[in-house]
Scaffold this motif. Structure first.
Motif: not given
Ligand code: SF4
Ligand code: SF4
Ligand code: FES
Length: 473
Positions: A433-448
């Motif tokens: 996702i991209f936050n309001f300052e245009g910072v690209e952030q990745k996240f990982k799956r935690a649960i099924l």
């Protein structure tokens, strides 16, 4: 860069940095209670005292800036004796509560007692006791465990910017309290529990639910607004028990707002639809995936469709939708939606002076990058809606037009919906996702995903596969 020597190790530092931080950088840990890197320094617990050459008394490492050539020792007999004395003092009034305390397993008092304290105590005095008290909807207070480090007071004044926590009475009777015992008012109350080094301030929602050492921790990004605060999801066997902040000095520093912290509650909610469902009369009937997809296909035949894509979806999901859907149904137009009153990123902005943003979805800026505009009104040619939702976006008024939903829906927001294909929440998938300052952030799956819920890519694969099978038959 100037240098000092800590336990014989050379350490560089920026002018003004305190000894605790300089030591940390070279792998030397100095124990502390009242110090917190984001709060004002009061040097009152004395746990961090160290020996500095040419200074006759021990000095508190939190309040002493390193200087060029300073020679510091953190493990001498004098330092250890002080640490033992401080631990004995702090435990004078502390109950033997670890077996029933939620902080157990991540408590500085417990850890330092083991590492720096004595197994023997001289006191046989009766301990002070207080009853547990609710201080608002988020925090429960247990003053038996308090070591009067005043981190909570300094958090209120310096970060939450609200004068709501005070120390009343003095000496042995000192007690942390809200003003006139009023409930906490800040929208950032959960942070009190994070910064409290003991179990004195605990999160009511998490109390007695799970021992912390059973929890599996996955780094993620909050989906509560366009700031994209960094946090950890703590789960066990597919149930999310809590979210806690992850330090990111550029985005959220050490904090989370309560809205973001407790947003995960819908993930395990009984109100969430986790089976493919088709509406008949006024209720939803569960069915298998093939039936739901076939019915969806039939539903869209001959209808011009407006596609609404939640700005709570990831970049990967949005790209997939833009690529796949026009090949399957007759699309009039694509729009994004998410927060009433925030149609475009230009409508977004700070919702308070701390972290919260007006956009209540996390990827408004990312979805605009992919060329979608905010949903204002639908064309009169619209015969159907296809709505994608990640779990957070507010579905706009669909004017009674029949709709298929793909993603995360609660049973309470689906009046127009004829078919639901259940998807995944932010903790059940990887993404960007991209936050309001245009910072690209990745996240990982935690649960099924629970029940029959599936990732969007799996749903589309099934859709394509069933289509191909039908054409071949
Ligand atoms: S309640 Fe916690 S943070 Fe506040 S003074 Fe006591 S120990 Fe420190
Ligand atoms: S400020 Fe926004 S991103 Fe940060 S915790 Fe709150 S809702 Fe989540
Ligand atoms: S951490 Fe330095 S005196 Fe408390």
């Amino acid at each position: 860069m100037p240098k000092c020597i800590i336990n014989g190790k050379e350490a560089e530092f920026k002018p003004g940095e305190n000894i605790i931080e300089v030591a940390k950088r070279v792998g030397i840990y100095i124990p502390y209670y009242c110090y917190h890197p984001a709060l004002s320094i009061v040097a009152q617990c004395r746990m961090c005292a160290v020996e500095i050459e040419k200074m006759p008394k021990l000095q508190t490492a939190c309040s002493t800036p390193a200087t060029e050539g300073m020679i510091i020792k953190t493990t001498t007999e004098r330092v250890k004796k002080n640490q033992r004395a401080i631990m004995e003092f702090l435990l004078l009034n502390h109950p033997l509560d670890c077996p029933i305390c939620d902080k157990s397993g991540e408590c500085d008092l417990q850890d330092f007692s083991f590492q720096y304290g004595d197994s023997f105590m001289r006191s046989s005095e009766e301990r002070r006791t207080y009853v547990d008290l609710d201080i608002g909807g988020v925090i429960k207070k247990n003053m038996n465990r308090c070591i009067h480090c005043t981190r909570c007071l300094r958090f209120a004044e310096g970060v939450a910017e609200i004068h709501e926590m005070v120390a009343v009475k003095r000496g042995n009777n000192i007690e942390i309290s809200t003003i006139d015992d009023r409930p906490l008012e800040t929208d950032y109350a959960g942070n009190y529990a994070d910064i409290c080094p003991t179990g004195s301030l605990s999160i009511k929602d998490f109390r007695f639910k799970k021992r912390v050492w059973y929890l599996k921790k996955t780094p993620t990004v909050c989906e509560g607004c366009s700031r994209g605060c960094n946090m950890e999801v703590h789960e066990e066997r597919g149930t999310v028990y809590r979210c806690v902040p992850r330090v990111n000095l550029e985005i959220n520093k050490y904090w989370l707002c309560d809205e973001g912290r407790f947003n995960f509650k819908y993930v395990n909610s009984e109100n969430r639809l986790t089976e493919p469902s088709i509406k008949s009369a006024q209720k939803f009937d569960f069915c298998d995936w093939s039936t739901a997809i076939e019915k969806s296909r039939e539903f869209f035949q001959g209808k011009k469709t407006t596609v609404l894509v939640g700005s709570d979806l990831t970049q990967e999901e949005i790209k997939l939708i833009l690529d796949f859907i026009p090949k399957q149904i007759s699309v009039l137009s694509f729009f994004h939606y998410g927060t009433p009153g925030v149609l475009f990123s230009k409508d977004d902005g700070p919702a308070d002076r701390i972290l919260k943003m007006k956009s209540k979805t996390s990827n408004l800026y990312g979805i605009e990058k992919l060329g979608l505009t905010g949903f204002e009104k639908y064309s009169p040619q619209t015969g159907a809606f296809l709505v994608f939702r990640g779990g957070r976006a507010s579905v706009p008024d669909l004017g009674g037009i029949p709709t298929v939903g793909i993603g995360v829906f609660q049973k309470t927001i689906i009046e127009n919906f004829k078919i639901i294909l259940p998807g995944t929440t932010f903790v059940e998938k990887d993404g960007t996702i991209f936050n309001f300052e245009g910072v690209e952030q990745k996240f990982k799956r935690a649960i099924l995903p629970p029940g029959q819920s599936k990732n969007l890519s799996e749903i589309f694969m099934l859709w394509a596969h069933l289509g191909a099978a039908r054409r071949a038959a």
